[in-house]
Design an enzyme around this catalytic site. Structure first.
Site, mmCIF file in Angstrom:
data_model
loop_
_atom_site.group_PDB
_atom_site.id
_atom_site.type_symbol
_atom_site.label_atom_id
_atom_site.label_comp_id
_atom_site.label_asym_id
_atom_site.label_seq_id
_atom_site.Cartn_x
_atom_site.Cartn_y
_atom_site.Cartn_z
ATOM 1 N N ASP A 75 -28.053 -87.682 36.473
ATOM 2 C CA ASP A 75 -27.781 -89.052 36.036
ATOM 3 C C ASP A 75 -27.887 -90.003 37.221
ATOM 4 O O ASP A 75 -27.886 -89.587 38.388
ATOM 5 C CB ASP A 75 -26.369 -89.082 35.419
ATOM 6 C CG ASP A 75 -26.174 -90.214 34.432
ATOM 7 O OD1 ASP A 75 -27.025 -91.116 34.360
ATOM 8 O OD2 ASP A 75 -25.138 -90.198 33.732
ATOM 9 N N ASP A 118 -28.307 -94.331 25.741
ATOM 10 C CA ASP A 118 -26.890 -94.088 25.444
ATOM 11 C C ASP A 118 -26.543 -94.556 24.036
ATOM 12 O O ASP A 118 -25.465 -94.262 23.525
ATOM 13 C CB ASP A 118 -26.001 -94.841 26.442
ATOM 14 C CG ASP A 118 -25.847 -94.085 27.749
ATOM 15 O OD1 ASP A 118 -26.216 -92.902 27.791
ATOM 16 O OD2 ASP A 118 -25.357 -94.682 28.715
HETATM 17 C C1 DGJ Z 1 -24.437 -92.208 31.518
HETATM 18 C C2 DGJ Z 1 -25.213 -91.286 30.630
HETATM 19 O O1 DGJ Z 1 -26.264 -91.973 30.018
HETATM 20 C C3 DGJ Z 1 -24.276 -90.651 29.616
HETATM 21 O O2 DGJ Z 1 -24.999 -89.824 28.751
HETATM 22 C C4 DGJ Z 1 -23.197 -89.898 30.337
HETATM 23 O O3 DGJ Z 1 -23.772 -88.805 31.008
HETATM 24 C C5 DGJ Z 1 -22.464 -90.800 31.305
HETATM 25 N N1 DGJ Z 1 -23.391 -91.479 32.182
HETATM 26 C C6 DGJ Z 1 -21.476 -90.033 32.134
HETATM 27 O O4 DGJ Z 1 -20.862 -90.798 33.076
#
Ligand code: DGJ
Length: 710
Positions: A462, A532
């Site tokens: 990430d 997300d």
């Molecule tokens: C952002 C990501 O897009 C989410 O899926 C998740 O992993 C969060 N970060 C975790 O902090």
């Protein structure tokens, strides 16, 4: 098939290079004006002589001709021309004009894949440039990049270096398609008439981002999904980039793109070579659908990691939306048990398992297992997940640090910053300076510990904030503005080394949703987290835009519970059908699902496994766009042609308004196809010409039709 690169001596001092793919041709020449100029890009012509530059009987611009931008393949800045340069340098004596003469050209390769290298040389200064053209015949694509070599003794400063300039034929008008968006709304298709002047698709925040994507497409305003001339391309870079799409005063249209020159400067020492990212582009006369399929096929065959290129991607469960930072052995085990029962193959624990990571305010950078949450380390959970028949995966965000962390307390100098200036926080974190070799080593060390001590088969990588105050106070002299490239290259190199050492581990690129989706990182990751936002109706639009440039094989989306974003609720089938259009994942709180829903989920996952070769490796067709009506439809055809899957979504029906039949594409017109519940097979021709009648009504309803070739 003949060799795809032809070098034709037109006159003793003039050359014509013709690059031919299955259906297209790209030609440029070194001409009497001593310029390397594009003469043609479009459909393949019957006879090689047709590609030669054709002089007009008179010059319509008369005396004004000198003001015209030329169609240079790699314009440098330094003489009487004013278009976007691919190269701008400063020599050690202060001269900032760069001129390049043609020196030589070399070819290599075979009938399906060949490389042409054009060698250029500054006539006065010891600077060489190589323009590299890789021709992928079956993919109908050309991949361009450039190398610049300092063959002298003094350093040269590179102030701008783009990968390529692509020149389009003159048309009365052009329409530009780009991908724009936002967090939770990535990959929105934008289409507009190309006005005179420059359009900029750019990113200046350190990574690819969701507000733009390094992709373009141009057509003359008449192309659609299945018809019309489309020129398109995508840049393989995950750092700051710019694509300049220019239509000048004389109707010349070209796209120049590469690493962004904003705040960039690279010191090229004696003997050093700088390589640009690759910029892939193509032409088709069969519309946007075919443009996407050409890119998808190239990505699947050439770009995604080789070791897993043909491996079916597992069905994933990820606990993020259920537990967020509050992870524990117990809640992960509970989720894993239910996930295993419905057929999940890979269980991923997301954020929250390390350091003092109880919220997004602390812990990033401290990559030890949190002893309160996992007193016996990760081993018991991984063992349990494996016992349940699933592989285990884990989340990391290696490029970041919270100020409230042991790492930051020990190494405050490891983040980008300027002295005498405050350090801005984004999601309560700073960006680690991955340009620094010691930071790269730190990341490699903790990732090595994690992967060598645990049976981990999947990493979700990430990256959750933009760069600000991008200073590197103790950088080697003159190198502080190289961070825009060094950071991205550092990430690629870490991923490369990890993949080499742990070839069985799959990687996912995530950046606060789909913020790092591009061809630059694609060779190191199997898949991208698309957004997300898991609201299926919103995702219809996001995935449509994603699919313009990126293959379904690389697209990960989860079935979740109703999310708070729009407050809508959907049937289970609608959620599954949407998530199935690529790599299927789950991210719902299964402990709250009814037995009936769990059973239905198990059925749908079993179906997905049955059709996943088609969904992941098949050819993808956008039959109906959600941007055009309440009914949208998509189709996948298995690489062998033996199966096609059509998924239809209806956001809402209205009394008295009937959905018109959905016309399938890409089938064999003479073959016959059957689907469950049909009395008679249909011919491919009928499915494409008459279309499939749609019998859907209600709100947010969907239908999956699986056609088998008889
Ligand atoms: C952002 C990501 O897009 C989410 O899926 C998740 O992993 C969060 N970060 C975790 O902090």
């Amino acid at each position: 098939m003949s060799f795809p690169v032809q070098v034709i001596e037109t006159l003793p001092d003039q050359h014509l290079w013709v690059l031919e793919t299955r259906t297209t041709a790209y030609a440029f020449s070194w001409n009497q004006h001593h310029r390397l100029e594009n003469v043609y890009w479009g459909a393949k012509l019957a006879c090689p002589a047709d590609y030669a530059p054709k002089a007009l009987g008179f010059d319509p611009l008369g005396n004004w001709n000198f003001a015209r931008n030329t169609r240079e393949e790699f314009p440098t800045w330094g003489d009487y021309k004013f278009n976007e340069p691919c190269l701008k340098v400063r020599y050690s004596d202060g001269v900032r004009a760069c001129l390049l003469d043609y020196a030589d050209s070399t070819t290599a390769g075979n009938d399906t894949e060949a490389t042409l290298t054009i060698h250029l040389q500054d006539p006065h200064y010891p600077l060489r440039v190589r323009l590299i053209y890789k021709v992928f015949v079956d993919h109908d694509l050309i991949v361009r990049s450039a190398e610049i070599e300092n063959t002298g003794d003094d350093p040269v400063e590179i102030e701008q270096i783009l990968s390529a300039a692509w020149h389009l034929p003159q048309r009365d008008s052009y329409q530009l398609t780009t991908l724009s968006g936002k967090w939770g709304g990535e990959f929105q298709i934008q289409r507009a008439d190309l006005p005179q002047g420059k359009q900029l698709v750019e990113r200046r925040r350190g990574s690819t981002g969701y507000d733009s994507n390094p992709f373009f497409a141009l057509d003359d305003g008449t192309a659609g999904e299945t018809r019309g001339d489309v020129w398109f391309g995508a840049l393989a870079f995950s750092g700051n980039y710019k694509l300049v799409i220019e239509r000048d005063a004389f109707e010349q249209v070209y796209v120049t793109g590469g690493i962004h020159d904003f705040d960039f400067c690279w010191r090229l020492e004696a003997g050093e070579v700088f390589r640009t990212p690759e910029f892939v582009a193509g032409f088709t006369n069969q519309g946007y659908g075919e443009a996407s399929r050409l890119l998808h096929a190239y990505e699947t065959a050439q770009v995604v990691p080789r070791v897993s290129a043909r491996q079916a991607r597992p069905v994933v469960y990820n606990s993020w939306y259920v537990t967020e930072f509050d992870v524990s052995f117990e809640n992960q085990e509970r989720a894993a048990e239910l996930a295993a029962k419905i057929g999940v193959e890979l269980f991923v624990m997301d954020d929250g398992w390390f350091g003092q990571r109880n919220s997004d305010r602390a812990g990033l950078g401290d990559w030890y297992v949190n002893p309160e949450k996992f007193p016996n380390g990760l081993a018991p959970l991984i063992r349990r997940v494996n016992e349940l028949g699933m592989e285990f995966g884990i989340w990391v965000e290696p490029e970041m640090v919270n100020p409230d962390s042991d790492l930051y307390r020990a190494h405050p100098e490891w983040v980008y910053h300027f002295p005498n200036r405050p350090r801005s926080l984004g999601r309560n974190q700073y960006v680690l300076n991955v340009s620094r070799p010691d930071v790269q080593q730190f990341i490699l060390n903790f990732m090595n510990d994690l992967l060598s001590n645990n049976n981990i088969k999947f990493i979700k990588w990430d990256m959750n904030r933009h760069f600000s105050e991008p200073g590197w106070p103790d950088a080697p002299e003159g190198r502080d503005r190289e961070i825009w490239v060094r950071h991205t290259r550092g990430v690629y190199e870490i991923l490369r080394q990890l993949r080499e050492k742990y070839p069985q581990v799959l990687f996912e690129s995530c950046s606060g949703g789909g913020g790092r989706v591009d061809l630059g990182v694609m060779p190191y990751v199997e898949q991208f987290w698309m957004s997300d936002n898991t609201d299926p109706y919103d995702d219809l639009f996001i995935q449509e835009g994603f699919s313009l440039a990126y293959a379904p094989l690389t697209r990960m989306m989860w079935v979740t519970d109703t999310n708070g974003i729009n407050g809508r609720s959907y049937s289970l089938d609608f959620r599954f059908h949407l998530a199935m259009m690529g790599v299927l994942g789950m991210g719902a709180d299964l402990t709250r699902w009814s037995q009936a829903d769990l059973s239905r989920a198990a059925e749908l996952i079993a179906l997905y496994k049955d059709i996943r070769e088609t969904m992941q490796f098949g050819a993808f067709y956008r039959l109906r766009s959600p941007r055009e009506s309440a009914l949208s439809a998509f189709q996948f055809i298995h690489p062998s042609g033996r199966e096609a899957v059509v998924i239809i979504f209806l956001s809402q029906s209205r009394f008295g308004y009937f959905s018109t039949p959905v016309h399938l594409q890409g089938l064999d017109p003479n073959a016959r196809y059957v689907a469950e519940g049909w009395d008679e097979p249909w011919s491919g021709q009928a499915l494409m010409k008459r279309g499939l009648p749609v019998a859907l009504k209600g709100s947010f309803v969907s239908q999956l039709i699986r056609l088998s070739r008889v």
